[in-house]
Design an enzyme around this catalytic site. Structure first.
Site, PDB file in Angstrom:
ATOM      1  N   GLN A  84      -4.701  -2.049   9.854  1.00 46.14           N
ATOM      2  CA  GLN A  84      -4.612  -3.356   9.202  1.00 46.14           C
ATOM      3  C   GLN A  84      -5.163  -4.446  10.127  1.00 46.14           C
ATOM      4  O   GLN A  84      -4.802  -4.522  11.300  1.00 46.14           O
ATOM      5  CB  GLN A  84      -3.143  -3.634   8.829  1.00 46.14           C
ATOM      6  CG  GLN A  84      -2.918  -4.899   8.034  1.00 46.14           C
ATOM      7  CD  GLN A  84      -3.382  -4.796   6.589  1.00 46.14           C
ATOM      8  OE1 GLN A  84      -3.686  -3.725   6.081  1.00 46.14           O
ATOM      9  NE2 GLN A  84      -3.461  -5.920   5.917  1.00 46.14           N
ATOM     10  N   ASP A 137     -11.224   2.406   4.506  1.00 50.38           N
ATOM     11  CA  ASP A 137     -11.518   0.981   4.374  1.00 50.38           C
ATOM     12  C   ASP A 137     -13.030   0.736   4.265  1.00 50.38           C
ATOM     13  O   ASP A 137     -13.454  -0.353   3.867  1.00 50.38           O
ATOM     14  CB  ASP A 137     -11.018   0.223   5.618  1.00 50.38           C
ATOM     15  CG  ASP A 137      -9.689  -0.498   5.388  1.00 50.38           C
ATOM     16  OD1 ASP A 137      -9.405  -0.835   4.221  1.00 50.38           O
ATOM     17  OD2 ASP A 137      -8.983  -0.728   6.374  1.00 50.38           O
ATOM     18  N   LYS A 197       0.836  -1.215   0.000  1.00 49.24           N
ATOM     19  CA  LYS A 197       0.000   0.000   0.000  1.00 49.24           C
ATOM     20  C   LYS A 197       0.864   1.255   0.000  1.00 49.24           C
ATOM     21  O   LYS A 197       0.547   2.241  -0.665  1.00 49.24           O
ATOM     22  CB  LYS A 197      -0.934  -0.003   1.215  1.00 49.24           C
ATOM     23  CG  LYS A 197      -2.092  -0.968   1.048  1.00 49.24           C
ATOM     24  CD  LYS A 197      -2.793  -1.284   2.354  1.00 49.24           C
ATOM     25  CE  LYS A 197      -3.806  -2.413   2.123  1.00 49.24           C
ATOM     26  NZ  LYS A 197      -4.395  -2.907   3.384  1.00 49.24           N
TER      27      LYS A 197
HETATM   28  N1  LIG Z   1      -7.796  -2.918   7.426  1.00 52.86           N
HETATM   29  C1  LIG Z   1      -7.569  -3.805   6.447  1.00 52.86           C
HETATM   30  N2  LIG Z   1      -7.877  -3.481   5.166  1.00 52.86           N
HETATM   31  C2  LIG Z   1      -7.641  -4.361   4.137  1.00 52.86           C
HETATM   32  O1  LIG Z   1      -7.927  -4.047   2.959  1.00 52.86           O
HETATM   33  C3  LIG Z   1      -7.073  -5.645   4.439  1.00 52.86           C
HETATM   34  C4  LIG Z   1      -6.778  -5.922   5.788  1.00 52.86           C
HETATM   35  N3  LIG Z   1      -7.053  -5.008   6.762  1.00 52.86           N
HETATM   36  N4  LIG Z   1      -6.239  -7.120   6.128  1.00 52.86           N
HETATM   37  C5  LIG Z   1      -5.871  -8.107   5.153  1.00 52.86           C
HETATM   38  C6  LIG Z   1      -6.698  -8.009   3.880  1.00 52.86           C
HETATM   39  C7  LIG Z   1      -6.058  -8.658   2.680  1.00 52.86           C
HETATM   40  N5  LIG Z   1      -5.851  -7.598   1.711  1.00 52.86           N
HETATM   41  C8  LIG Z   1      -5.177  -7.756   0.490  1.00 52.86           C
HETATM   42  C9  LIG Z   1      -4.750  -6.693  -0.273  1.00 52.86           C
HETATM   43  C10 LIG Z   1      -4.012  -6.856  -1.442  1.00 52.86           C
HETATM   44  C11 LIG Z   1      -3.691  -8.116  -1.893  1.00 52.86           C
HETATM   45  C12 LIG Z   1      -2.862  -8.266  -3.116  1.00 52.86           C
HETATM   46  O2  LIG Z   1      -2.438  -7.310  -3.716  1.00 52.86           O
HETATM   47  N6  LIG Z   1      -2.587  -9.493  -3.568  1.00 52.86           N
HETATM   48  C13 LIG Z   1      -1.739  -9.765  -4.715  1.00 52.86           C
HETATM   49  C14 LIG Z   1      -0.585 -10.676  -4.363  1.00 52.86           C
HETATM   50  C15 LIG Z   1       0.281 -10.099  -3.289  1.00 52.86           C
HETATM   51  C16 LIG Z   1       1.379 -11.063  -2.833  1.00 52.86           C
HETATM   52  O3  LIG Z   1       2.241 -11.394  -3.660  1.00 52.86           O
HETATM   53  O4  LIG Z   1       1.354 -11.452  -1.646  1.00 52.86           O
HETATM   54  C17 LIG Z   1      -2.535 -10.443  -5.810  1.00 52.86           C
HETATM   55  O5  LIG Z   1      -3.588 -11.021  -5.500  1.00 52.86           O
HETATM   56  O6  LIG Z   1      -2.117 -10.385  -6.961  1.00 52.86           O
HETATM   57  C18 LIG Z   1      -4.137  -9.201  -1.169  1.00 52.86           C
HETATM   58  C19 LIG Z   1      -4.880  -9.020   0.004  1.00 52.86           C
HETATM   59  C20 LIG Z   1      -6.290  -6.429   2.232  1.00 52.86           C
HETATM   60  N7  LIG Z   1      -6.800  -6.600   3.467  1.00 52.86           N
END
Ligand SMILES: Nc1nc(=O)c2c([nH]1)NC[C@@H]1CN(c3ccc(C(=O)N[C@@H](CCC(=O)O)C(=O)O)cc3)C=[N+]21
Length: 294
Positions: free
Chosen positions: A97, A120, A53
């Site tokens: 988070q 969020d 982020k």
């Molecule tokens: N307050 C809060 N807000 C959130 O938005 C929040 C959170 N807590 N806790 C955890 C989850 C999970 N989450 C993700 C965000 C981006 C990818 C992402 O970019 N994934 C990549 C891969 C990233 C990698 O290589 O690990 C993809 O799918 O291509 C995944 C999961 C947001 N979350």
């Protein structure tokens, strides 16, 4: 054979659009939008998401701050920080988070966030507004899925949409959004979960299946109908003997589903990057509506 709903590509387009907006803001001699992320503890996945982020912020020209707390932080310490961020005139939005350690009441934390800075979209005031079709921050993952469907012109009106998983940040809000009267909504929604007697009975008939349960390869090709649209929100680190030590698995068994579906999101490169792009979008919305910038 399904076509790919390319979240990585669309997320880049959205970030490029936001970057142009930020450049205009800066030309007008205003300060850049500022997003703050609070990270508690040492969870590997949480750290990775928060770092990405921060990288996204740099990419679009936002200012970003990462506030780290040890996993032993007290609830009152966190609440104090939130109060400070709520009052700060140069912070447009912030996120805490999740998940948080056990000694911290997650509900209390979310309630403490000023809804105007809740990028969020987790505060009940914003969740309520979402349900009532009022202007507000949509939670980033559901917002990302809607945007992806919209950019690919996927018809949702009158379609049967089955959602698997009723989490507060994905399944539940998604079920509300898909049934809303605005595009892309107007679907007939079924929200399935751990007490659903026979999930397959629903997924087999669905025009759109959205999986958000965190169970690698749960949805198999024989559980969906020909031509279905498949959106995979699941992202689980599965240990393997690769250099990273793990691979990322979605809830969808990609090969068997792609053979039958009309559209499908990959993991990685689907919903994840869209989630991040929508957080940037919410932050610039917060900036523009901020009482300090008019
Ligand atoms: N307050 C809060 N807000 C959130 O938005 C929040 C959170 N807590 N806790 C955890 C989850 C999970 N989450 C993700 C965000 C981006 C990818 C992402 O970019 N994934 C990549 C891969 C990233 C990698 O290589 O690990 C993809 O799918 O291509 C995944 C999961 C947001 N979350």
């Amino acid at each position: 054979m399904a076509e790919i709903l390319d979240g990585l590509k669309v997320s880049k387009e959205i970030k490029a659009e936001i970057k142009v907006e930020v450049e205009k803001i800066l030309e007008g001699k205003r300060r850049a939008p500022h997003l703050v992320a609070i990270l508690v503890g040492n969870n590997g996945a949480s750290k990775a998401y928060v770092n990405s982020k921060v990288k996204d912020c740099e990419e679009v020209g936002f200012r970003s701050s990462l506030l780290k707390f040890p996993s032993t932080v007290s609830e009152s310490e966190l609440l104090e920080k939130i109060d400070e961020l709520n009052k700060s005139k140069d912070v447009d939005g912030f996120i805490v988070q999740l998940p948080l350690p056990d000694q911290i009441d997650q509900e209390k934390i979310i309630l403490a966030i000023d809804p105007r800075k809740d990028v969020d979209g987790f505060h009940p005031e914003n969740f309520g507004k979402m349900a009532l079709e009022m202007d507000t921050f949509l939670p980033a993952t559901p917002f990302g899925i809607l945007t992806l469907l919209e950019r690919y012109n996927i018809e949702t009106k009158g379609k049967d949409c089955v959602i698997i998983g009723r989490s507060k940040i994905v399944g539940r809000p998604m079920s509300i959004l898909m049934g809303r009267k605005d595009f892309p909504g107007n679907s007939t929604v079924t929200l399935t979960h751990s007490y659903t007697k026979d999930i397959e009975e629903y997924t087999k008939k669905a025009d759109i299946v959205i999986t958000a349960l965190g169970d690698p390869h749960f949805l198999k090709g024989d559980m969906i109908k020909d031509g279905a649209v498949i959106v995979d929100v699941g992202i689980t680190r599965v240990d393997d003997d690769s250099a990273k030590g793990y691979y990322l698995a979605g809830d969808v068994d990609f090969d068997s589903c792609a053979a039958k579906a009309s559209w499908i999101t990959p993991v990685p490169g689907g919903v994840g990057p869209m989630t991040r792009a929508m957080l940037m979008k919410n932050t610039i919305i917060a900036y523009k509506t901020s009482v300090y910038n008019d």
